[in-house]
Design a protein around this motif. Structure first.
Motif, short mmCIF file in Angstrom:
data_model
loop_
_atom_site.label_atom_id
_atom_site.label_comp_id
_atom_site.label_asym_id
_atom_site.label_seq_id
_atom_site.Cartn_x
_atom_site.Cartn_y
_atom_site.Cartn_z
N LYS A 115 0.78 -1.23 0.00
CA LYS A 115 0.00 0.00 0.00
C LYS A 115 0.81 1.29 0.00
N CYS A 116 2.09 1.21 0.29
CA CYS A 116 2.91 2.43 0.39
C CYS A 116 3.83 2.55 -0.83
N LYS A 117 3.86 3.73 -1.40
CA LYS A 117 4.56 3.93 -2.67
C LYS A 117 6.00 4.39 -2.50
N THR A 118 6.28 5.15 -1.47
CA THR A 118 7.62 5.71 -1.31
C THR A 118 8.33 5.13 -0.10
N VAL A 119 9.65 5.25 -0.10
CA VAL A 119 10.46 4.78 1.01
C VAL A 119 10.10 5.53 2.29
N GLU A 120 9.91 6.85 2.17
CA GLU A 120 9.60 7.68 3.33
C GLU A 120 8.26 7.26 3.94
N GLU A 121 7.27 6.97 3.10
CA GLU A 121 5.97 6.55 3.60
C GLU A 121 6.07 5.21 4.32
N ARG A 122 6.83 4.30 3.77
CA ARG A 122 7.00 3.00 4.40
C ARG A 122 7.64 3.13 5.77
N ARG A 123 8.67 3.93 5.84
CA ARG A 123 9.36 4.11 7.11
C ARG A 123 8.45 4.73 8.16
N PHE A 124 7.62 5.67 7.74
CA PHE A 124 6.67 6.31 8.65
C PHE A 124 5.77 5.28 9.30
N TYR A 125 5.19 4.38 8.49
CA TYR A 125 4.26 3.40 9.03
C TYR A 125 4.98 2.32 9.84
N MET A 126 6.20 1.98 9.46
CA MET A 126 6.97 1.03 10.27
C MET A 126 7.21 1.59 11.66
N ILE A 127 7.67 2.84 11.72
CA ILE A 127 7.98 3.48 13.00
C ILE A 127 6.76 3.55 13.89
N HIS A 128 5.63 3.99 13.33
CA HIS A 128 4.45 4.20 14.15
C HIS A 128 3.73 2.89 14.49
N ALA A 129 3.81 1.91 13.59
CA ALA A 129 3.22 0.60 13.91
C ALA A 129 3.93 -0.01 15.11
N LYS A 130 5.25 0.15 15.17
CA LYS A 130 6.00 -0.37 16.30
C LYS A 130 5.75 0.47 17.56
N LYS A 131 5.79 1.78 17.41
CA LYS A 131 5.68 2.68 18.56
C LYS A 131 4.35 2.49 19.29
N PHE A 132 3.26 2.36 18.53
CA PHE A 132 1.94 2.29 19.13
C PHE A 132 1.35 0.89 19.13
N GLY A 133 2.10 -0.08 18.62
CA GLY A 133 1.62 -1.45 18.64
C GLY A 133 0.38 -1.66 17.80
N TRP A 134 0.30 -1.01 16.65
CA TRP A 134 -0.89 -1.14 15.80
C TRP A 134 -1.11 -2.58 15.37
N THR A 135 -2.32 -3.06 15.47
CA THR A 135 -2.69 -4.32 14.84
C THR A 135 -2.77 -4.09 13.34
N LYS A 136 -2.89 -5.16 12.59
CA LYS A 136 -2.89 -5.00 11.13
C LYS A 136 -4.09 -4.20 10.65
N ASN A 137 -5.25 -4.36 11.30
CA ASN A 137 -6.43 -3.61 10.88
C ASN A 137 -6.28 -2.12 11.17
N VAL A 138 -5.66 -1.81 12.30
CA VAL A 138 -5.41 -0.40 12.60
C VAL A 138 -4.41 0.19 11.60
N LEU A 139 -3.40 -0.58 11.25
CA LEU A 139 -2.42 -0.13 10.26
C LEU A 139 -3.10 0.18 8.93
N ILE A 140 -3.94 -0.74 8.46
CA ILE A 140 -4.66 -0.53 7.21
C ILE A 140 -5.52 0.73 7.31
N HIS A 141 -6.19 0.90 8.45
CA HIS A 141 -7.04 2.06 8.65
C HIS A 141 -6.23 3.36 8.56
N GLN A 142 -5.06 3.37 9.17
CA GLN A 142 -4.21 4.56 9.14
C GLN A 142 -3.74 4.88 7.72
N ILE A 143 -3.38 3.83 6.98
CA ILE A 143 -2.92 4.05 5.60
C ILE A 143 -4.06 4.57 4.73
#
Length: 206
Positions: A115-143
């Protein structure tokens, strides 16, 4: 002795916390090894295809043989092997993202690749998924709500306001659809509770 007294309850709370901490550390270690395995398999597939000129059929053959050899494992389907190959190709030259991929679940990595097109976008979601413990559904929702774009334009406050205790959702985030039953982890906070946390604190649900 009255084992229901306050001293015992305090002791029991300490013991329970210690067990949870050990389980969480074990789960993180398992996840790291799983991501490393998938990276290695992706690399091996790429290298053998280049070395022997094998086409796409090698993945189909490998999937069938692995599933026969490991019938109780869920990760060796053809599509997942394709993702392993893509995983390696996408990040082999990205030394900044490489340490991040092992800190989130495999399903999270696949979603971010999809779902993420750029390197910067991918890194953003990696960082925040780890920081806040997002489940996969929350991650999809955020994207889908374009959290990254909103972050760039300062239109969201979730990073500042999300309560710290939700960081402990991380064990849910790495469990995904893989079975770590031997760790006997209990889901103390459900994904619904996480979503309700957004609403109660008027946090922008990006």
């Amino acid at each position: 002795m009255d084992i229901q007294n306050s001293d015992y309850q305090s002791f029991f709370g300490e013991v329970k916390t210690k067990i949870r901490e050990a389980q969480y550390k074990a789960l993180k270690a398992v996840n790291k090894e799983l991501i490393q395995l998938y990276w290695d398999l992706g690399k091996m597939i790429v290298e053998r295809q280049m070395q022997f000129g094998w086409g796409k059929s090698i993945i189909e053959n490998l999937s069938k043989d692995l599933q026969k050899e490991f019938p109780n494992e869920n990760g060796f389907g053809r599509s997942n092997l394709e993702y392993m190959k893509r995983f390696y190709l996408e990040y082999q030259a990205d030394t900044i993202s490489q340490p991040m991929v092992g800190k989130i679940g495999w399903t999270h990595n696949v979603i971010i690749m999809q779902k993420c097109k750029t390197v910067e976008e991918r890194r953003f979601y990696m960082i925040h998924a780890k920081k806040f413990g997002w489940t996969k559904n929350v991650l999809i929702h955020q994207i889908e709500r374009k959290a990254f774009e909103m972050y760039l334009t300062n239109q969201t406050n979730f990073d500042q306001l999300l309560p710290e205790n939700y960081a402990h959702q991380a064990h849910l985030a790495v469990k995904d659809n893989y079975s770590f039953d031997f760790l006997d982890l209990a889901d103390e906070h459900s994904e619904r509770e996480l979503e309700e946390g957004f609403s109660r604190r008027n946090i922008t649900k990006i």
